[in-house]
Design a protein around this motif. Sequence first.
Motif: not given
Length: 168
Positions: A33-34, A120-127
């Motif tokens: 995220i950072q 956060t939603a973008k990161v979770l989709e990538a994960i």
Amino acid sequence: MKKLIICAICAICGFTTANAQGKFGHVNTQEIIQAMPEYNTAKAEIDKLTSQYEADLKAMQDELQKKADAFDKEQATLPDNIKQRRQTELQEMYQKIQQSYQDNQQALQKASSEKMQAITAKVLEAIKAVGQAGDFVIINEINAGIPYISTTLSTDVTAQVKTKLGLK
């Protein structure tokens, strides 16, 4: 014939067990995220909003202080009804400052939450995409307070998620 059937059953069980074990991963979402430009943009917007709210409150406090000082100087010469009215005005100004502070804190919290939710939603989709592509059974957050995650028995997918998001 019996031995052949038993060998076949053992081979099938072994194959099923090997597939059921799967892979485990861990990820550091804070690091991801950072590194995101969206995070830096959101942080700058929240910082700007914070500065604006602080300046507004400072102006209100300065005005209150100015009126309170003027009242202190004049109060000995003022009639009781005017003195009481000015005290009420000062109390109302003070309450308005307190209410503004609370409203600003709530607005900052809401703005921050909305901006972080999208990131956060973008990161979770990538994960999720990395997990599906890599056939992972589970990917845990390394900083989630889980008592123990074996970093030798699970794969660190942080770099893969960063790549999926186009980050370095």
